[in-house]
Design a protein around this motif. Structure first.
Motif, PDB file in Angstrom:
ATOM      1  N   ALA A   1       0.833  -1.202   0.000  1.00  0.00           N
ATOM      2  CA  ALA A   1       0.000   0.000   0.000  1.00  0.00           C
ATOM      3  C   ALA A   1       0.868   1.254   0.000  1.00  0.00           C
ATOM      4  CB  ALA A   1      -0.924   0.004   1.213  1.00  0.00           C
ATOM      5  N   TRP A   2       0.416   2.267  -0.750  1.00  0.00           N
ATOM      6  CA  TRP A   2       1.109   3.555  -0.783  1.00  0.00           C
ATOM      7  C   TRP A   2       0.668   4.395   0.423  1.00  0.00           C
ATOM      8  CZ3 TRP A   2       4.803   4.301  -4.403  1.00  0.00           C
ATOM      9  CH2 TRP A   2       4.784   3.481  -5.530  1.00  0.00           C
ATOM     10  N   PRO A   3       1.494   5.383   0.820  1.00  0.00           N
ATOM     11  CA  PRO A   3       1.072   6.297   1.897  1.00  0.00           C
ATOM     12  C   PRO A   3      -0.159   7.091   1.481  1.00  0.00           C
ATOM     13  CG  PRO A   3       3.440   6.470   1.502  1.00  0.00           C
ATOM     14  CD  PRO A   3       2.887   5.640   0.383  1.00  0.00           C
ATOM     15  N   ASN A   4      -1.022   7.359   2.425  1.00  0.00           N
ATOM     16  CA  ASN A   4      -2.230   8.116   2.132  1.00  0.00           C
ATOM     17  C   ASN A   4      -1.910   9.601   1.925  1.00  0.00           C
ATOM     18  OD1 ASN A   4      -4.137   6.009   2.326  1.00  0.00           O
ATOM     19  ND2 ASN A   4      -4.071   6.132   4.567  1.00  0.00           N
ATOM     20  N   PRO A   5      -2.606  10.260   1.006  1.00  0.00           N
ATOM     21  CA  PRO A   5      -2.462  11.716   0.886  1.00  0.00           C
ATOM     22  C   PRO A   5      -3.131  12.406   2.082  1.00  0.00           C
ATOM     23  CG  PRO A   5      -4.181  10.930  -0.579  1.00  0.00           C
ATOM     24  CD  PRO A   5      -3.549   9.709   0.015  1.00  0.00           C
ATOM     25  N   GLU A   6      -2.733  13.639   2.333  1.00  0.00           N
ATOM     26  CA  GLU A   6      -3.281  14.404   3.453  1.00  0.00           C
ATOM     27  C   GLU A   6      -3.936  15.678   2.920  1.00  0.00           C
ATOM     28  OE1 GLU A   6      -0.354  15.210   6.373  1.00  0.00           O
ATOM     29  OE2 GLU A   6       0.221  13.095   6.651  1.00  0.00           O
ATOM     30  N   LEU A   7      -5.098  15.958   3.457  1.00  0.00           N
ATOM     31  CA  LEU A   7      -5.802  17.193   3.134  1.00  0.00           C
ATOM     32  C   LEU A   7      -5.392  18.266   4.137  1.00  0.00           C
ATOM     33  CD1 LEU A   7      -8.066  18.779   1.620  1.00  0.00           C
ATOM     34  CD2 LEU A   7      -9.645  17.859   3.348  1.00  0.00           C
ATOM     35  N   PHE A   8      -5.037  19.433   3.629  1.00  0.00           N
ATOM     36  CA  PHE A   8      -4.640  20.505   4.546  1.00  0.00           C
ATOM     37  C   PHE A   8      -5.407  21.781   4.202  1.00  0.00           C
ATOM     38  CE2 PHE A   8      -1.781  21.054   0.956  1.00  0.00           C
ATOM     39  CZ  PHE A   8      -1.735  22.441   0.782  1.00  0.00           C
ATOM     40  N   VAL A   9      -5.634  22.583   5.225  1.00  0.00           N
ATOM     41  CA  VAL A   9      -6.260  23.903   5.090  1.00  0.00           C
ATOM     42  C   VAL A   9      -5.455  24.875   5.940  1.00  0.00           C
ATOM     43  CG1 VAL A   9      -8.321  25.304   5.451  1.00  0.00           C
ATOM     44  CG2 VAL A   9      -8.548  22.915   4.711  1.00  0.00           C
ATOM     45  N   ASP A  10      -4.935  25.938   5.315  1.00  0.00           N
ATOM     46  CA  ASP A  10      -4.169  26.967   6.016  1.00  0.00           C
ATOM     47  C   ASP A  10      -4.950  28.274   5.983  1.00  0.00           C
ATOM     48  OD1 ASP A  10      -2.135  25.196   6.416  1.00  0.00           O
ATOM     49  OD2 ASP A  10      -1.004  25.820   4.634  1.00  0.00           O
ATOM     50  N   ALA A  11      -4.952  28.981   7.092  1.00  0.00           N
ATOM     51  CA  ALA A  11      -5.572  30.313   7.187  1.00  0.00           C
ATOM     52  C   ALA A  11      -4.510  31.308   7.613  1.00  0.00           C
ATOM     53  CB  ALA A  11      -6.729  30.289   8.180  1.00  0.00           C
ATOM     54  N   GLU A  12      -4.376  32.431   6.910  1.00  0.00           N
ATOM     55  CA  GLU A  12      -3.357  33.430   7.180  1.00  0.00           C
ATOM     56  C   GLU A  12      -3.986  34.825   7.252  1.00  0.00           C
ATOM     57  OE1 GLU A  12      -0.256  33.202   4.290  1.00  0.00           O
ATOM     58  OE2 GLU A  12      -0.119  31.010   4.362  1.00  0.00           O
ATOM     59  N   ASN A  13      -3.223  35.747   7.906  1.00  0.00           N
ATOM     60  CA  ASN A  13      -3.556  37.177   7.909  1.00  0.00           C
ATOM     61  C   ASN A  13      -4.921  37.475   8.547  1.00  0.00           C
ATOM     62  OD1 ASN A  13      -1.156  37.501   6.510  1.00  0.00           O
ATOM     63  ND2 ASN A  13      -2.159  37.564   4.512  1.00  0.00           N
ATOM     64  N   PHE A  14      -5.146  36.968   9.719  1.00  0.00           N
ATOM     65  CA  PHE A  14      -6.381  37.295  10.433  1.00  0.00           C
ATOM     66  C   PHE A  14      -6.092  37.302  11.933  1.00  0.00           C
ATOM     67  CE2 PHE A  14      -6.270  32.763  10.626  1.00  0.00           C
ATOM     68  CZ  PHE A  14      -6.936  32.397  11.780  1.00  0.00           C
ATOM     69  N   ALA A  15      -7.013  37.973  12.658  1.00  0.00           N
ATOM     70  CA  ALA A  15      -6.916  38.075  14.128  1.00  0.00           C
ATOM     71  C   ALA A  15      -5.597  38.698  14.548  1.00  0.00           C
ATOM     72  CB  ALA A  15      -7.125  36.723  14.778  1.00  0.00           C
ATOM     73  N   GLY A  16      -5.103  39.676  13.744  1.00  0.00           N
ATOM     74  CA  GLY A  16      -3.863  40.349  14.081  1.00  0.00           C
ATOM     75  C   GLY A  16      -4.112  41.783  14.533  1.00  0.00           C
ATOM     76  N   SER A  17      -3.273  42.677  14.096  1.00  0.00           N
ATOM     77  CA  SER A  17      -3.400  44.090  14.466  1.00  0.00           C
ATOM     78  C   SER A  17      -3.598  44.936  13.214  1.00  0.00           C
ATOM     79  CB  SER A  17      -2.151  44.557  15.232  1.00  0.00           C
ATOM     80  OG  SER A  17      -0.992  44.416  14.421  1.00  0.00           O
ATOM     81  N   LYS A  18      -4.052  46.205  13.465  1.00  0.00           N
ATOM     82  CA  LYS A  18      -4.299  47.163  12.395  1.00  0.00           C
ATOM     83  C   LYS A  18      -5.191  46.575  11.318  1.00  0.00           C
ATOM     84  CE  LYS A  18      -0.065  49.748  13.356  1.00  0.00           C
ATOM     85  NZ  LYS A  18       1.189  50.322  12.826  1.00  0.00           N
ATOM     86  N   GLU A  19      -4.680  46.603  10.077  1.00  0.00           N
ATOM     87  CA  GLU A  19      -5.558  46.137   8.993  1.00  0.00           C
ATOM     88  C   GLU A  19      -5.799  44.635   9.005  1.00  0.00           C
ATOM     89  OE1 GLU A  19      -1.398  46.491   7.102  1.00  0.00           O
ATOM     90  OE2 GLU A  19      -2.606  47.496   8.634  1.00  0.00           O
TER      91      GLU A  19
END
Length: 355
Positions: free
Chosen positions: A5-23
């Motif tokens: 059996a081959w290794p399983n692929p992985e699903l990923f979700v990245d979120a950037e540029n939020f809950a910070g400062s200023k804009e």
């Protein structure tokens, strides 16, 4: 199946540029990236797993063959034990009938004054001993039948007592005490399979020391203008702290141990084969000598003693001794036949065959 059996692929979700400062407060400028990552095995890892699994399958096949052969041997030994017990029952029945006949003849001679009453007492003792021996033989036969039926998984068995098979010994199988004779022995065959499995374990651990790259590909969503863009990435572990050296060393030591144990088992099997061959030759010689020489001589001596006793040439003790010797020799012959068949089973098992 699992090793390929081959290794399983992985699903990923990245979120950037939020809950910070200023804009970057809140989620107005959030950027989302979703995609798949796939670890790519290199260094022969998959093939090493398959080789190790195939070696394990070969071992399992040899183990199954060995278990089947062992079961056949157990059934054959139980069958021979039942035939031997049946032969003893027949011999003890003959001994009992002879003792009953002799006791009746002695009582008649005592009543006619031709024998001392002491002789009648002796025949009673002989008759009682024959009755006890006959009952013991019957119990042993019942136990042998029970053991055989338990192995076969049936409620009852019928023994072919008159087939003559138990008395046939034939020629000793032409088996030389060398490795060529052990070629079909599953225990011998699994030695190389064990070494192959250990060697495959070394290859597997070596392959595990090669770092696998991971390829990432996904789509990024820009919240500012609603645009999308493709994102591709590649990561490769750097084998600085862990090169799988410990597992490789352990696998090599397992291989050394497997080779040493295989050499020791090979010598043990060769020794067992040579010993089983000599045991079978000795049992064959004993059974053949008793069947061709000793039993005919004992029969002749017993017949001569009966005739001599009837003619008044021999005493009662001479007759008893000759008859006792005749039955004892027949019992010894039955034991010799049993030992021959058991020795043949052992020799055939070592060369990977049944009786």
């Amino acid at each position: 199946m699992q090793a390929s059996a081959w290794p399983n692929p992985e699903l990923f979700v990245d979120a950037e540029n939020f809950a910070g400062s200023k804009e970057y407060r809140g989620t107005n400028n959030i950027e989302l990236t979703a995609g798949l990552s796939q670890r790519i095995e290199i260094g022969g890892k998959r093939q090493a797993r398959i080789d190790a699994a195939e070696a394990g399958l070969t071992l399992a096949t040899h183990d199954r063959t060995a278990d089947q052969l062992a079961l056949r041997d157990e059934v054959a030994k139980a069958y021979i034990g039942a035939l031997y017990a049946a032969r003893l029952v027949a011999l003890e029945d003959d001994r009992l009938k002879n003792a009953q006949s002799l006791a009746g003849a002695i009582r008649e001679r005592v009543q006619n004054g031709r024998e001392s009453p002491v002789q009648s007492r002796k025949t009673d003792i002989t008759l009682a001993a024959a009755q006890v021996a006959s009952q013991k033989a019957q119990r042993e036969l019942q136990g042998s039948r029970a053991a055989l039926t338990a192995l076969l998984g049936v409620p009852n068995v019928t023994l072919a007592l008159n087939s003559g098979w138990f008395d046939r010994i034939g020629d000793v199988p032409d088996v030389s005490p060398n490795e060529a004779a052990l070629a079909e022995n599953p225990d011998f065959a699994r030695l190389n399979a064990t070494i192959a499995q250990a060697r495959a374990g070394v290859d597997r651990e070596r392959a595990a020391g090669v770092p696998d790259p991971t390829l990432r590909a996904g789509m990024r969503r820009y919240n500012e203008d609603g645009g999308n863009a493709l994102v591709v990435g590649l990561s490769i572990p750097i084998p600085v702290f862990d090169q799988n050296s410990g597992n490789i060393l352990r696998a090599r030591q397992d291989l050394n141990r497997a080779e040493a144990e295989a050499d020791a088992m090979r010598l043990t099997l060769l020794g067992n084969l040579a010993r089983a061959r000599q045991t079978l030759l000795a049992a064959h010689s004993e059974a053949e000598a008793m069947g061709k020489t000793i039993i005919p001589a004992a029969d002749e001596a017993a017949a001569a003693a009966r005739e001599g006793y009837s003619a008044g040439k021999f005493g009662f003790l001479d007759l008893l001794d000759a008859q006792r010797t005749q039955f004892d020799v027949k019992a010894q012959h039955a034991t010799a036949l049993r030992d021959y068949h058991l020795a043949r089973i052992e020799l055939m098992r070592l060369v990977g065959r049944t009786y």
